[in-house]
Each structure stands twice: as C-alpha cells, then as structure tokens.
Design an enzyme around this catalytic site. Sequence first.
Site, short mmCIF file in Angstrom:
data_model
loop_
_atom_site.label_atom_id
_atom_site.label_comp_id
_atom_site.label_asym_id
_atom_site.label_seq_id
_atom_site.Cartn_x
_atom_site.Cartn_y
_atom_site.Cartn_z
N ASP A 119 4.60 -0.49 5.45
CA ASP A 119 5.99 -0.32 5.87
C ASP A 119 6.40 1.14 5.98
O ASP A 119 5.65 2.03 5.56
CB ASP A 119 6.93 -1.08 4.92
N ASN A 142 12.56 -8.11 -7.10
CA ASN A 142 13.08 -9.36 -6.52
C ASN A 142 11.95 -10.15 -5.82
O ASN A 142 12.22 -11.02 -5.01
CB ASN A 142 14.22 -9.07 -5.53
N HIS A 172 9.83 -9.11 -3.63
CA HIS A 172 9.48 -8.79 -2.25
C HIS A 172 8.04 -8.27 -2.18
O HIS A 172 7.52 -7.72 -3.15
CB HIS A 172 10.47 -7.81 -1.60
N GLU A 231 12.21 -9.17 2.09
CA GLU A 231 13.16 -9.47 1.02
C GLU A 231 13.32 -10.99 0.88
O GLU A 231 12.94 -11.74 1.79
CB GLU A 231 14.51 -8.84 1.37
C1 F6R Z 1 5.62 -0.28 -0.63
C2 F6R Z 1 6.03 -1.68 -0.58
C3 F6R Z 1 6.87 -2.30 -1.66
C4 F6R Z 1 6.44 -1.91 -3.07
C5 F6R Z 1 7.39 -2.55 -4.09
C6 F6R Z 1 7.07 -2.08 -5.49
O1 F6R Z 1 4.87 0.05 0.52
O2 F6R Z 1 5.74 -2.32 0.36
O3 F6R Z 1 6.82 -3.70 -1.52
O4 F6R Z 1 5.14 -2.32 -3.30
O5 F6R Z 1 8.70 -2.20 -3.79
O6 F6R Z 1 7.38 -0.74 -5.62
P1 F6R Z 1 6.93 0.11 -6.88
O7 F6R Z 1 5.45 0.17 -6.82
O8 F6R Z 1 7.55 1.47 -6.65
O9 F6R Z 1 7.43 -0.60 -8.07
#
Ligand code: F6R
Length: 240
Positions: free
Chosen positions: A67, A135, A137, A142
């Site tokens: 992303d 959450n 995701h 989301e």
């Molecule tokens: C990042 C991504 C997100 C993260 C998620 C966890 O490319 O796609 O889904 O993997 O938000 O983030 P952290 O690792 O910062 O807790």
Amino acid sequence: MKVKVFDNSALLYDYLCEKVISKIKENPNITLGLPTGSTPIPLYERLIQAYIDHKVDFANVTSINLDEYVGLGPTHNQSYRYFMDNTLFDHININKANTFVPNGMAKDLKQECENYHNLLVLKKVDLQILGIGTNAHIAFNEPGSSFESITRVVPLSKSTRNDNRRFFKKLEDVPKKAISMGISDILLAKKIIIVAVGSHKAEAIKNMIQGPITEEVPASALQMHSDVLVLLDQEAAKLL
Ligand code: F6R
C-alpha cells in the site's frame, strides 16, 4: 492456519528472517510481498545484516508492497516508498526497478490501481509478509472491505489514522486515503506469513484465528487461504 508462538519477539524475528532467506535460496527469482509499519522493521534489519554477511543475495528478487498513502510522494519521509528505500532497499543489492510500491501521487489513481492489480496477477507473489492493524485490517483493507476487493483507493478509518498518528506531527497530517492491495489480491499469494507483536494486537489476532470469517474482521479472510503461517509473541497470543 498454522500458529507459532515465541517466548520473545527477538526469537520470532530470527525465525522469520531465516524463513525468508531460505525461500530466497530456494528460488532466487522470488517475488516477495512486503509490508511497511513497525512490525517488519526488525525483519528488515536482520535481512540487511544477512546481506552484509553474504548470507543472502537479492539481485534477482522482486518485491511488491501492499500500500501507499494517497498524496505522499517518494521524497516525503512518511511515504511508504521512502520507508522501503530507507529501511531496506537502499541497504541491499535488490534492483530498484524490481521494487514496486503504488504511486500515491499518480494523476490517474484509478489507472494506477488497475495497473498495480495487473502487476500482481502477472508477477504472482510467492511469499507475502503481513502485519495486522489493531482493528484487524490487512494492508489498508479496513473492516467492511469486501473479500472480493482488488487494488483500489480506500478511505482510512479513524482508528488507523490514530494508530499511524505517531509517525506524523499531528493527526491532521495523516492522509485520509491510501492505495491498497485488496483482500482478493492478498489471497493470490502462494504463501502468507502474518506477524503480530504486542498485547495491542491480541484481540485482532483472536478474531482473525478463532472468530467467524467476516468482512468486519478483514484478517479473518486468511482462514480461507491454504498456506498461512501466523507468528506471534506471547503478548499478541495472550487471548488465544
Ligand atoms: C503496512 C500495512 C498495514 C500494517 C498494519 C500494522 O504496509 O499494510 O496493514 O501492517 O497497520 O502496522 P504496524 O506494523 O505499524 O503495527
């Protein structure tokens, strides 16, 4: 899903790093699906060290990131392209031309998403590494995202913008939209390893593994994939 719980995160990342290296050795032309965020940083540090120690060669590796924020270019220090270059790519011998991150500055975002989806279909991710949001995701899919979703522009939820606020000066600076691989794009990967560290991830992990398969818990879609490995520290596993 296969679940492995480690006594501490250092052991988890040592294991993960060895797994990634052995996959690259098995297939030097591998396509890796990569995340940003806090979760992969200890992995990237270990991969850089392994490269310095001549234990791994990235010359023929392709990478496809999950992303990118809409509106942040490669020189913005919170863009995911900037993160990947600084945290990994600039320190190893990967060919930058074979590293793909969506272009959040594209004039035609719809076209950019379509091209990115086509790239995924063409290249086929051999090993997808994932983090998980509080959450539940995955990428920026989301709660409520369709399991049929492909790469597209998505709004970021309040909770995700709050979670990511720590990287920005103030909440208003956190972008409101991102380009994200869809759930069905992620499920195209041949093998998926999802990593969670810390008690703030425990509920999302419980719902992902033990809860019903529902679009309200995006990561629960992984229950439908035949080759998923979940790597957890004790805290992330505490509700299982
Ligand atoms: C990042 C991504 C997100 C993260 C998620 C966890 O490319 O796609 O889904 O993997 O938000 O983030 P952290 O690792 O910062 O807790």
